[in-house]
Design an enzyme around this catalytic site. Structure first.
Site, PDB file in Angstrom:
ATOM      1  N   HIS A 137       0.811  -1.212   0.000  1.00 30.69           N
ATOM      2  CA  HIS A 137       0.000   0.000   0.000  1.00 30.69           C
ATOM      3  C   HIS A 137       0.850   1.269   0.000  1.00 30.69           C
ATOM      4  O   HIS A 137       0.648   2.172  -0.824  1.00 30.69           O
ATOM      5  CB  HIS A 137      -0.925   0.000   1.223  1.00 30.69           C
ATOM      6  N   GLY A 138       1.813   1.364   0.913  1.00 31.75           N
ATOM      7  CA  GLY A 138       2.621   2.578   1.022  1.00 31.75           C
ATOM      8  C   GLY A 138       3.390   2.892  -0.239  1.00 31.75           C
ATOM      9  O   GLY A 138       3.483   4.053  -0.662  1.00 31.75           O
TER      10      GLY A 138
END
Length: 292
Positions: A248-249
């Site tokens: 995600h990041g």
């Protein structure tokens, strides 16, 4: 704010955990982030960032398609359209999942408050220490004893962490380790969003309790979920302990054009708020220039 919470109130730090407190339950969790964003000029705000990234995307697509002809160009155009479509659908799946969880969260807290009001639990939040069949039908007579046992067990477990890598049964690591701020001058990870930035580090372990991020600081955290995206808009760069190129990041960092080094493993342990660091999102390095 009411309209925002109606649409996005199911979000919050660790929103995939049923027992967490999300924005609709405590809107004050948003305030530090809103205060930070309010200090940003129009040129650095989310709308400007969105326009810039859209322009970058359109230019990249035009460059790619301009270098191709015939069937290859048609195939590339189809791939771009598919990527855009299925990326959106992937996010829709996450939204549906987290909204469903939030419905369960609301139901559990409602039942917990009712059980506490009837004297069956000492605290409505204790419902999250029970299995559904332990409190729904009232057949379990030792509910308080089970809650007390699990509270003690959770406290004991919280004093340990599992190693990032292990074979077989892992040996728990005590969290009573060395003080924050190690001696390593350079940390290495994966460079997942390009760019070189120098700035002041801000270690954020929990947005609800850590000192808020100021615009232009470098966000250092253990992991991220969708509720962290607002912090990405404020940060000059990201350093994340755990993750890979498709986590995600990393994905959101690339979408927003924020340099990011991920999978440093020990970033939140070796860095401390106030350190001056240089982030290389291409090489995957974090250099400590000066300690706070």
């Amino acid at each position: 704010m009411d309209a925002f919470l109606h649409e996005y109130g199911y979000q919050g730090n660790r929103a995939a955990d049923l027992y967490t407190t999300v924005w609709r339950e405590d809107p004050s969790l948003l305030q530090p982030l809103l205060d930070a964003m309010a200090t940003m000029g129009d040129a650095d705000g989310p709308e400007a960032t969105g326009r810039t990234r859209m322009e970058d995307r359109m230019a990249a697509e035009a460059e790619l398609l301009g270098a191709l002809t015939g069937d290859a160009q048609d195939a590339a155009r189809q791939a771009i359209d598919d990527a855009r479509r299925y990326t959106v659908l992937r996010e829709h799946v996450k939204v549906c999942s987290q909204r469903s969880l939030d419905g369960a969260r609301a139901a559990a807290r409602t039942l917990g408050r009712d059980l506490a009001a009837r004297g069956l639990l000492d605290d409505g939040e204790d419902v999250f220490l029970l299995l559904a069949d332990e409190f729904l039908d009232g057949a379990v007579s030792d509910v308080r004893e089970r809650v007390a046992f699990r509270k003690d067990r959770a406290a004991a477990y919280s004093a340990f962490e599992l190693p990032v890598l292990f074979v077989g049964n892992p040996e728990p690591l005590s969290t009573d380790g060395p003080a924050v701020g190690g001696t390593a001058p350079v940390l290495t990870g994966l460079g997942v969003s390009p760019g070189v930035v120098e700035g002041i580090a801000r270690v954020v372990l929990d947005p609800a309790t850590s000192e808020p991020l100021a615009p232009g600081e470098i966000l250092v955290c253990a992991a991220t979920d969708p509720s962290w995206v607002g912090h990405f808009l404020v940060a000059a760069a990201l350093v994340i302990d755990v993750g890979g190129p498709m986590s995600h990041g990393a994905i959101v960092a690339r979408e927003l054009g924020v340099p990011c080094v991920i999978n440093t493993v020990v970033g939140t342990q070796q860095l401390q708020s106030g350190d001056t660091v240089r982030i290389d999102g291409t090489a995957g390095t974090v250099e400590v220039l000066a300690r706070s």
